[in-house]
Design a protein around this motif. Structure first.
Motif, PDB file in Angstrom:
ATOM      1  N   ILE A 172       0.849  -1.168  -0.080  1.00  0.00           N
ATOM      2  CA  ILE A 172       0.003  -0.150  -0.096  1.00  0.00           C
ATOM      3  C   ILE A 172       0.842   1.267   0.118  1.00  0.00           C
ATOM      4  O   ILE A 172       1.892   1.313   0.788  1.00  0.00           O
ATOM      5  N   ARG A 173       0.535   2.363  -0.839  1.00  0.00           N
ATOM      6  CA  ARG A 173       1.241   3.508  -1.039  1.00  0.00           C
ATOM      7  C   ARG A 173       0.842   4.683  -0.613  1.00  0.00           C
ATOM      8  O   ARG A 173       1.520   5.811  -1.056  1.00  0.00           O
ATOM      9  N   SER A 174      -0.295   4.935  -0.029  1.00  0.00           N
ATOM     10  CA  SER A 174      -1.037   6.052   0.478  1.00  0.00           C
ATOM     11  C   SER A 174      -2.091   5.828   1.581  1.00  0.00           C
ATOM     12  O   SER A 174      -2.599   4.784   1.420  1.00  0.00           O
ATOM     13  N   SER A 175      -2.661   6.767   2.335  1.00  0.00           N
ATOM     14  CA  SER A 175      -3.586   6.778   3.112  1.00  0.00           C
ATOM     15  C   SER A 175      -4.583   6.444   2.521  1.00  0.00           C
ATOM     16  O   SER A 175      -5.702   5.357   3.080  1.00  0.00           O
ATOM     17  N   ALA A 176      -5.045   7.165   1.402  1.00  0.00           N
ATOM     18  CA  ALA A 176      -6.189   6.881   0.740  1.00  0.00           C
ATOM     19  C   ALA A 176      -6.202   5.360   0.332  1.00  0.00           C
ATOM     20  O   ALA A 176      -7.423   4.572   0.389  1.00  0.00           O
ATOM     21  N   GLU A 177      -5.221   4.700  -0.347  1.00  0.00           N
ATOM     22  CA  GLU A 177      -5.271   3.219  -0.715  1.00  0.00           C
ATOM     23  C   GLU A 177      -5.446   2.612   0.475  1.00  0.00           C
ATOM     24  O   GLU A 177      -6.016   1.429   0.260  1.00  0.00           O
ATOM     25  N   ALA A 178      -4.855   2.893   1.542  1.00  0.00           N
ATOM     26  CA  ALA A 178      -5.041   2.136   2.937  1.00  0.00           C
ATOM     27  C   ALA A 178      -6.346   1.845   3.482  1.00  0.00           C
ATOM     28  O   ALA A 178      -7.018   0.912   3.603  1.00  0.00           O
ATOM     29  N   VAL A 179      -7.148   2.976   3.115  1.00  0.00           N
ATOM     30  CA  VAL A 179      -8.531   3.050   3.543  1.00  0.00           C
ATOM     31  C   VAL A 179      -9.448   2.368   2.559  1.00  0.00           C
ATOM     32  O   VAL A 179     -10.375   1.620   2.896  1.00  0.00           O
ATOM     33  N   ALA A 180      -9.031   2.517   1.220  1.00  0.00           N
ATOM     34  CA  ALA A 180      -9.941   1.599   0.240  1.00  0.00           C
ATOM     35  C   ALA A 180      -9.506   0.112   0.415  1.00  0.00           C
ATOM     36  O   ALA A 180     -10.628  -0.520   0.243  1.00  0.00           O
ATOM     37  N   TYR A 181      -8.614  -0.210   0.719  1.00  0.00           N
ATOM     38  CA  TYR A 181      -8.217  -1.702   1.129  1.00  0.00           C
ATOM     39  C   TYR A 181      -8.755  -2.251   2.394  1.00  0.00           C
ATOM     40  O   TYR A 181      -9.593  -3.023   2.164  1.00  0.00           O
ATOM     41  N   ALA A 182      -8.873  -1.277   3.130  1.00  0.00           N
ATOM     42  CA  ALA A 182      -9.587  -1.644   4.646  1.00  0.00           C
ATOM     43  C   ALA A 182     -10.965  -1.831   4.634  1.00  0.00           C
ATOM     44  O   ALA A 182     -11.651  -2.763   4.990  1.00  0.00           O
ATOM     45  N   LYS A 183     -11.767  -0.996   3.668  1.00  0.00           N
ATOM     46  CA  LYS A 183     -12.938  -1.174   2.991  1.00  0.00           C
ATOM     47  C   LYS A 183     -13.554  -2.277   2.642  1.00  0.00           C
ATOM     48  O   LYS A 183     -14.576  -2.939   2.584  1.00  0.00           O
ATOM     49  N   ASN A 227      -4.819  -0.568  16.481  1.00  0.00           N
ATOM     50  CA  ASN A 227      -6.219  -0.451  17.014  1.00  0.00           C
ATOM     51  C   ASN A 227      -7.158   0.657  16.413  1.00  0.00           C
ATOM     52  O   ASN A 227      -7.426   1.460  17.028  1.00  0.00           O
ATOM     53  N   LEU A 228      -6.835   0.899  15.045  1.00  0.00           N
ATOM     54  CA  LEU A 228      -7.539   2.099  14.203  1.00  0.00           C
ATOM     55  C   LEU A 228      -9.020   1.460  14.232  1.00  0.00           C
ATOM     56  O   LEU A 228      -9.416   0.434  13.484  1.00  0.00           O
ATOM     57  N   ASN A 229     -10.025   2.066  14.712  1.00  0.00           N
ATOM     58  CA  ASN A 229     -11.218   1.586  14.921  1.00  0.00           C
ATOM     59  C   ASN A 229     -12.455   2.533  14.101  1.00  0.00           C
ATOM     60  O   ASN A 229     -13.316   2.386  14.336  1.00  0.00           O
ATOM     61  N   SER A 230     -11.838   3.304  13.072  1.00  0.00           N
ATOM     62  CA  SER A 230     -12.699   3.807  11.887  1.00  0.00           C
ATOM     63  C   SER A 230     -11.926   4.210  10.857  1.00  0.00           C
ATOM     64  O   SER A 230     -10.633   4.509  10.827  1.00  0.00           O
ATOM     65  N   PHE A 231     -12.438   4.333   9.641  1.00  0.00           N
ATOM     66  CA  PHE A 231     -11.833   4.458   8.402  1.00  0.00           C
ATOM     67  C   PHE A 231     -11.317   5.804   8.260  1.00  0.00           C
ATOM     68  O   PHE A 231     -10.278   6.404   7.822  1.00  0.00           O
ATOM     69  N   LYS A 232     -12.153   6.968   9.124  1.00  0.00           N
ATOM     70  CA  LYS A 232     -11.834   8.334   9.226  1.00  0.00           C
ATOM     71  C   LYS A 232     -10.586   8.603  10.004  1.00  0.00           C
ATOM     72  O   LYS A 232      -9.467   9.192   9.405  1.00  0.00           O
ATOM     73  N   VAL A 260       2.502   2.487  18.273  1.00  0.00           N
ATOM     74  CA  VAL A 260       2.283   3.919  18.282  1.00  0.00           C
ATOM     75  C   VAL A 260       0.625   3.852  18.534  1.00  0.00           C
ATOM     76  O   VAL A 260      -0.237   2.981  17.947  1.00  0.00           O
ATOM     77  N   LEU A 261       0.114   4.847  19.098  1.00  0.00           N
ATOM     78  CA  LEU A 261      -1.659   4.806  19.063  1.00  0.00           C
ATOM     79  C   LEU A 261      -1.777   6.267  18.589  1.00  0.00           C
ATOM     80  O   LEU A 261      -1.248   7.180  18.632  1.00  0.00           O
ATOM     81  N   PHE A 262      -2.869   6.437  17.977  1.00  0.00           N
ATOM     82  CA  PHE A 262      -3.380   7.516  17.483  1.00  0.00           C
ATOM     83  C   PHE A 262      -4.669   8.283  18.413  1.00  0.00           C
ATOM     84  O   PHE A 262      -5.387   7.429  18.928  1.00  0.00           O
ATOM     85  N   ASP A 263      -4.413   9.407  18.601  1.00  0.00           N
ATOM     86  CA  ASP A 263      -5.146  10.293  19.502  1.00  0.00           C
ATOM     87  C   ASP A 263      -5.869  11.130  18.693  1.00  0.00           C
ATOM     88  O   ASP A 263      -5.572  12.193  18.149  1.00  0.00           O
ATOM     89  N   PRO A 264      -7.474  10.746  18.643  1.00  0.00           N
ATOM     90  CA  PRO A 264      -8.463  11.619  17.669  1.00  0.00           C
ATOM     91  C   PRO A 264      -8.450  12.874  18.109  1.00  0.00           C
ATOM     92  O   PRO A 264      -9.124  13.625  17.479  1.00  0.00           O
ATOM     93  N   GLY A 267      -5.411  14.477  16.705  1.00  0.00           N
ATOM     94  CA  GLY A 267      -4.985  14.452  15.371  1.00  0.00           C
ATOM     95  C   GLY A 267      -3.429  13.822  15.288  1.00  0.00           C
ATOM     96  O   GLY A 267      -2.934  13.757  14.066  1.00  0.00           O
ATOM     97  N   GLU A 268      -2.975  13.186  16.343  1.00  0.00           N
ATOM     98  CA  GLU A 268      -1.407  12.812  16.352  1.00  0.00           C
ATOM     99  C   GLU A 268      -1.365  11.472  16.942  1.00  0.00           C
ATOM    100  O   GLU A 268      -2.054  10.981  17.490  1.00  0.00           O
ATOM    101  N   THR A 269      -0.263  10.802  16.413  1.00  0.00           N
ATOM    102  CA  THR A 269       0.386   9.388  16.996  1.00  0.00           C
ATOM    103  C   THR A 269       1.343   9.791  18.116  1.00  0.00           C
ATOM    104  O   THR A 269       2.014  10.676  18.078  1.00  0.00           O
ATOM    105  N   ARG A 270       1.246   8.774  18.941  1.00  0.00           N
ATOM    106  CA  ARG A 270       2.349   8.859  19.870  1.00  0.00           C
ATOM    107  C   ARG A 270       2.634   7.589  20.481  1.00  0.00           C
ATOM    108  O   ARG A 270       2.167   6.440  20.344  1.00  0.00           O
ATOM    109  N   ALA A 271       4.095   7.419  20.615  1.00  0.00           N
ATOM    110  CA  ALA A 271       4.652   6.101  21.001  1.00  0.00           C
ATOM    111  C   ALA A 271       3.952   5.356  22.216  1.00  0.00           C
ATOM    112  O   ALA A 271       3.918   6.314  23.377  1.00  0.00           O
ATOM    113  N   MET A 272       3.748   4.224  22.222  1.00  0.00           N
ATOM    114  CA  MET A 272       3.259   3.439  23.237  1.00  0.00           C
ATOM    115  C   MET A 272       4.257   2.693  23.934  1.00  0.00           C
ATOM    116  O   MET A 272       4.515   2.605  24.944  1.00  0.00           O
ATOM    117  N   ARG A 273       5.032   1.749  22.941  1.00  0.00           N
ATOM    118  CA  ARG A 273       6.210   1.126  23.422  1.00  0.00           C
ATOM    119  C   ARG A 273       7.232   0.632  22.292  1.00  0.00           C
ATOM    120  O   ARG A 273       6.718   0.842  21.030  1.00  0.00           O
TER     121      ARG A 273
END
Length: 490
Positions: A172-183, A227-232, A260-264, A267-273
């Protein structure tokens, strides 16, 4: 694609290539857990659905859930994978409060599903993502933080729930492609009935491994967004992570492998471990479970019961109904929508018009009322009748919206009776229409002269006056044809 993504794509072309691989945990739609008879129902009181086997208490032994294996076989067939005749379960060792055994039973070296691919469209371009594997494993429990002050609670109800972990190549080469794959993956697992796909309840959870590199360079160091739990949120998280990694490299730093985890909220990611490698988990074959043997006859039996798959159905809708690829792909988002379309299209004989209504007004109302396609209040046969009245000129498209609104609200279920009651029939009497047009032309002589002098905008203005004089009941096509004839005669 929105402007933010377009800008990001331009930046990456200029300097960096994005590389993304996906790991998706699909919770399998079984009544009991993967190695025990405990219930998998969602929403029970905490710690009421974790039995002795789920907790690996002394003297207990796991027993394989046959339906979980059948789900894996169905998925393998749906994506063109090899279903292994023999696969092996292993213990993945790590220590975390919500993992009661101190290990997770999973598959490592020999998974049940091997290879395969998922194809989808991004705009008009067809993309294909290769799969490495899909393996069976048990879920862990859940840590609860929100309801405790300075403490965490542990709910083990989810422990032992059957999962199918689906792993891709880094294609996968972009976020748009990633979302399209996941859908598309989400559509496949729900379509074949192995997962309910409820992302809010954790039934379909995605992890994105993101890295960047200069074109032609070896793969960069990846960071895994968990744990990304929405396409948005998925698109937002990947876009932020891409920018963060590029900025980091441009500032002269190296990327360190991490989870890393995403904080909605930010709008940022942060390292978890720090990200673990396979060796850190000390995998070894589970001594309590024999190899999983799948006979070819069982695979053939599952294959014979498989439904028509969404991509195959989309191709058939294009061939049988003459639909554009975009329409066919949209209409096969769910079996319910596809079935609804086919019933209405066959009954009305107006496939494209039916498609336009489902993708437009039907979908709009479903979103507003927050209901699923299965619960649509306007039956396919009623939509077919209404579309037929639009096609034969009985009512206009705008009048059709009024009829549809009445059907949706339950104000009646007889399309023709609603048309009569609301006075929505179009004026198709040519003599009456000619009389109105002549009166409009007489009352708007300057506009008539402007049109005859070559100003086409005057024609649209005259059409508007005719529609106003007919109180919107004149057939727009007939108005255009008759008015133009009258103007050209003079």
């Amino acid at each position: 694609m929105n402007q933010k993504v377009k800008k990001e794509a331009t930046l990456l072309v200029q300097g960096y290539e994005v590389v993304i691989g996906f790991e998706t945990h699909a919770q399998l739609a079984t009544q009991s857990k993967i190695f025990s008879r405990a219930s998998t129902a969602f929403g029970a009181e905490p710690n009421t659905q974790a039995c002795a086997v789920d907790l690996a208490l002394p003297g207990t032994l796991p027993v394989m859930n046959r339906e979980a294996v059948a789900c894996a076989i169905r998925f393998g067939l749906a994506v063109g994978s090899h279903v292994a005749e023999e696969s092996v379960f292993a213990r993945k060792n790590y220590f975390y409060p919500d993992l009661p055994k101190g290990y997770q039973i999973s598959q490592f070296e020999i998974p049940v599903v091997q290879g395969g691919e998922v194809s989808f469209y991004l705009g008009e371009e067809k993309k294909t993502v290769r799969l490495v594997r899909a393996h069976l494993e048990e879920d862990a429990g859940k840590s609860l933080h929100e309801d405790f002050h300075g403490l965490s609670g542990i709910d083990l109800n989810r422990a032992g729930t059957p999962l199918l972990e689906i792993v891709t190549e880094p294609d996968i080469r972009s976020s748009a492609e990633a979302v399209a794959y996941a859908k598309e993956l989400h559509k496949i697992v729900t379509w074949i009935g192995i997962c309910d796909g409820n992302m809010q309840e954790g039934s379909f959870r995605c992890d994105a491994n993101v890295s960047v590199r200069k074109p032609g360079d070896p793969l960069g160091t990846r960071r895994e967004i968990k744990n990304l739990n929405s396409f948005k949120f998925m698109q937002q998280a990947i876009d932020f992570e891409i920018r963060w990694q590029i900025d980091r490299i441009e500032d002269g730093y190296e990327i360190e492998q991490a989870t890393v985890l995403f904080d909605p909220d930010t709008g940022e990611t942060r390292a978890m471990r720090t990200k673990e490698d396979a060796a850190d988990y000390r995998y070894f074959p589970d001594p309590d479970l024999p190899p999983l043997a799948i006979e070819r006859s069982w695979v053939d039996e599952v294959k014979a019961a498989m439904p028509e798959l969404p991509r195959a159905m989309a191709e058939r809708l294009v061939a049988d109904y003459g639909l554009p690829e975009y329409d066919a792909t949209t209409l096969t988002q769910s079996p319910a929508m596809a079935s609804y379309f086919e019933e209405a299209a066959k009954t009305s004989g107006q496939a494209k018009l039916v498609s336009n209504w489902i993708m437009g007004e039907v979908s709009r109302r479903l979103n507003i009322d927050e209901i699923a396609m299965e619960a649509v209040p306007v039956k396919a046969a009623k939509l077919a009748t209404m579309v037929g009245r639009i096609a034969d000129g009985t009512i206009s498209n705008n009048a059709g919206k009024q009829v549809f609104d009445a059907l949706w609200k339950g104000e009646g279920d007889d399309v023709d009776a609603l048309i009569e009651a609301k006075g929505l029939k179009q004026m198709n009497d040519s003599g009456e229409l000619e009389k109105i047009i002549e009166e409009v032309m007489a009352a708007n002589a300057p506009m008539v002269e402007q049109f005859r002098a070559g100003k086409d905008k005057a024609f649209n203005a005259l059409v508007g006056q005719v529609m106003k004089a007919s109180r919107g009941k004149a057939n727009p096509q007939a108005v255009n044809e008759t008015l133009r004839q009258k103007l050209e005669q003079g």
